[in-house]
Each structure stands twice: as structure tokens, then as C-alpha cells.
Design an enzyme around this catalytic site. Structure first.
Site, short mmCIF file in Angstrom:
data_model
loop_
_atom_site.label_atom_id
_atom_site.label_comp_id
_atom_site.label_asym_id
_atom_site.label_seq_id
_atom_site.Cartn_x
_atom_site.Cartn_y
_atom_site.Cartn_z
N GLU A 45 0.83 -1.21 0.00
CA GLU A 45 0.00 0.00 0.00
C GLU A 45 0.86 1.26 0.00
O GLU A 45 0.54 2.24 -0.66
CB GLU A 45 -0.95 0.02 1.21
CG GLU A 45 -2.12 -0.94 1.11
CD GLU A 45 -3.02 -0.66 -0.09
OE1 GLU A 45 -3.04 0.48 -0.57
OE2 GLU A 45 -3.69 -1.59 -0.55
N TYR A 128 -6.46 6.20 4.82
CA TYR A 128 -6.65 5.22 3.75
C TYR A 128 -5.85 3.94 4.02
O TYR A 128 -6.38 2.83 3.98
CB TYR A 128 -6.26 5.80 2.38
CG TYR A 128 -6.13 4.70 1.36
CD1 TYR A 128 -7.26 4.10 0.81
CD2 TYR A 128 -4.88 4.18 1.01
CE1 TYR A 128 -7.16 3.03 -0.06
CE2 TYR A 128 -4.76 3.12 0.14
CZ TYR A 128 -5.91 2.55 -0.40
OH TYR A 128 -5.80 1.48 -1.24
N ASP A 146 -9.57 6.20 -1.06
CA ASP A 146 -8.53 6.93 -1.78
C ASP A 146 -9.15 7.60 -3.00
O ASP A 146 -10.39 7.62 -3.15
CB ASP A 146 -7.38 5.99 -2.17
CG ASP A 146 -7.80 4.97 -3.21
OD1 ASP A 146 -9.01 4.87 -3.49
OD2 ASP A 146 -6.92 4.28 -3.76
#
Ligand code: SF4
Length: 352
Positions: A45, A128, A146
Site C-alpha cells: 500500500e 486510507y 482513496d
């Protein structure tokens, strides 16, 4: 709150039933989807912020080979870490990963924390990323919102409030959170990401194969191309620069940038503000104590950062003396050892 009206909530409520079967059939096989290990999901991520999936694949695999566990990352020499990150940009992401890894080792004995607030409190982890890690790895029903998710939400609900407003993000997160399906939170988060990456993209919308088209107001009204709205972009500041490729006996002069600001602490070729003429560049090289012999080449390059555009002229100058002000690295060492950001590395191909 823009996304809290009854109609929007009704549309969002149908998302899990439409998206989960589609995702089960259509999910791409990505290296970080092969398990739900929080360390793996976290690294992916962070890498995926501002970077395309295809570009991340190789970096992700090399990173985990070098640092298979959080503890390995915590104990890694910074130079090795930055070298592995070279070319991905936004180097503070790598430094924050290591800071967080050290905290995970010192505060949690090397075990990734499982509750949202502890994950969110780690350096470099925002709403997020915390939402993505907690929903994917621990099945926590917390939305991960996001730009992809905001775009999908704006089109489904046909809302024209700019999606970069914090109130819009908050409202989308709250309304989505209410529909997170227990036991399938991770798949739901990933299905939204997948829809944004492969079907409802910024410039292309594949509405004819979209699993949520029956609830999408933009599709019904043909307004997909006009949504989402964004706040006007800040103009990038243009900075002219001169970069010196000082070469002596097959080695190039490099030195570290300051520990603060843009590209903090990374290696660089000597450079200065403004675009110098060739004769001024030779004079400047003289002042570095390298005894320039000849100007071999002049190259022009542009590099774009988030808020700044560097318009650079590079001078490749052969020199007689290796001034001790610099570290002198061969092209092989520049490849293998020193983290040289893309803004400088782009000068290498044509000159070495
Ligand atoms: S129907 Fe079209 S606009 Fe609506 S979510 Fe799907 S791809 Fe996006």
C-alpha cells in the site's frame, strides 16, 4: 454531508452484492494479494501511493527478498533501504516505513498491531492505508477511501462537490462504512480498488462491463466524463538548475543532499540553482577544486516533483583532480551502491 442522503445510501447499500461476485471472478493476480500478512499489505500500500501497479511489482518483490520481516526492515542500514527504493520517488515513504518498523519491534515485539487506532498512529500511515490494512488483514469494517474510491462514489451518486475536500472524503467514508459486509471486508475494499483501477478509471469508463452500472447515476445520465470534480490545481513552481557530471578517471563526483527538504539525505551530482552558460559552468567546476579539462556534453532535462518542476541543464565535464569535497563513484557503484534519485540519474544514460 454530501453523501449521507437517502438515495446515495440506498445505492451504496447495493455495492457489496454487486462487487463481491465480480471481484471473485475478475481480481488480478498481484503479488501482494497472495496472502493477508499485514507486513506485505502495508509495504504494497505504501509503494502503491503515487505509483502504478506495474511499476510496483518488481520493487515489492525485491524489497521483501531483502527484508522478509518487519524486524529485518527495522534493522536495515538506511543506505540499503534507500537504494532499494531508488526510482520510486517520495523517499519519505521509505523512511517512514522503517520508522514504523522500529516502533512495531520496540512497542509490539515485532507483531503488527491489529486495532485501527494503533495502526493509524504509525508513521506514514494515514486514514486510507490504515483502513486498507485493517479491512484486508483483520476483517475490520473500516472503509479505505482513496482517489479511486472517491471517483467511483462521485460517479455512482452523481455528486459534483470537489473530491479533494476533506468533508467529501469524510462523508464518503462514513456512508461506505455503513455497508461494509461482515466477513468480507477485505474483499470489499479490494473490489473497490479493482473497479477504480480496471473499470471506472479517471479518463476511461468501461460502463458496458461495469458490475455496478445499474446503480450508477452518471452512467444513467451520461455524465461520467464530467465527474469527479476537483479543486483547481496549484501551478508548479519552475526552478532552473545546473547539474555537474564531473568525471575523473572513470568516476563521478557525488555528495549527499541536506537532511531536510526535497530528496533529503539522498545522493546527488553537484548542482546549483539557475542555468549556467557552458563557460560559467566550467568556472564553477574550477571553484569545486576538480581542475576541469574539457566540457564533453551538454544535456537538457526536466524532472517533475509534486509542486516543483526542475528545468535542468547538465554539463558532463572531464576533470584532472578528485576534490575531497566529493565522493567519487564509478558507474557500477552508482548502479549497485548509492541511491541516486531519478532527477539526477536521468543524466547518466547518455553520459556513462
Ligand atoms: S457505470 Fe461507468 S461511471 Fe458508473 S461506476 Fe461503472 S464505470 Fe464508473
Amino acid at each position: 454531508m454530501p453523501y449521507s442522503d437517502f438515495d446515495t445510501k440506498k445505492r451504496f447499500a447495493r455495492l457489496p452484492a454487486l462487487l463481491l461476485p465480480w471481484y471473485a471472478k475478475n481480481a488480478r493476480d498481484l503479488p501482494w494479494r497472495r496472502d493477508r500478512e499485514p507486513y506485505h499489505v502495508w509495504v504494497s500500500e505504501i509503494m502503491l501511493q503515487q505509483t502504478r501497479v506495474e511499476a510496483v511489482r518488481g520493487y515489492y518483490e525485491r524489497f521483501l527478498q531483502a527484508f522478509p520481516t518487519v524486524r529485518d526492515l527495522a534493522e536495515a542500514p538506511e543506505e540499503t533501504l534507500l537504494k532499494l527504493w531508488e526510482g520510486l520517488g517520495y523517499y519519505s515513504r521509505a523512511r517512514n516505513l522503517q520508522k514504523a518498523a522500529k516502533l512495531i519491534v520496540s512497542q509490539y515485539g515485532g507483531e503488527f498491531p491489529r486495532d485501527y487506532n494503533s495502526v493509524r498512529a504509525l508513521p506514514g500511515i494515514g486514514d486510507y492505508t490504515a483502513g486498507a490494512i485493517c479491512s484486508i488483514c483483520f476483517e475490520t469494517s473500516v472503509a479505505a477511501v482513496d482517489g479511486n474510491v472517491l471517483r467511483i462514489a462521485a460517479r455512482i451518486a452523481e455528486k459534483d462537490e470537489p473530491i479533494d475536500l476533506p468533508a467529501v472524503k469524510k462523508s464518503v467514508a462514513q456512508s461506505l462504512q455503513e455497508v461494509y459486509p461482515a466477513g468480507h471486508c477485505g474483499a470489499f475494499t479490494q473490489s473497490l480498488m479493482e473497479l477504480g483501477a480496471c473499470v471506472c478509471m479517471p479518463k476511461v469508463t468501461k460502463c458496458d462491463i461495469c458490475p455496478v452500472r445499474e446503480i450508477c447515476l452518471s452512467h444513467a445520465h451520461g455524465t461520467q466524463a464530467t465527474l469527479p470534480k476537483k479543486l483547481p490545481k496549484r501551478e508548479k513552481r519552475v526552478e532552473p538548475r545546473t547539474v555537474f557530471l564531473l568525471e575523473c578517471d572513470g568516476a563521478y563526483a557525488i555528495h549527499r543532499r541536506e537532511g531536510k527538504g526535497l530528496l533529503a539525505g539522498l545522493w546527488q551530482f553537484p548542482n546549483t540553482e539557475g542555468q549556467l552558460s557552458p563557460s560559467d559552468a566550467l568556472q564553477a567546476a574550477e571553484s569545486f577544486g576538480v581542475k576541469p579539462i574539457e566540457l564533453l556534453r551538454e544535456t537538457h532535462k526536466t524532472h517533475i516533483f509534486t509542486h516543483i518542476r526542475w528545468e535542468m541543464v547538465g554539463y558532463h565535464i572531464r576533470c584532472r583532480e578528485k576534490s575531497e569535497v566529493f565522493l567519487w563513484a564509478t558507474p557500477e557503484e552508482l548502479q549497485s551502491t548509492y541511491a541516486l534519485p531519478t532527477a539526477f540519474r536521468i543524466f547518466l544514460g547518455e553520459n556513462t
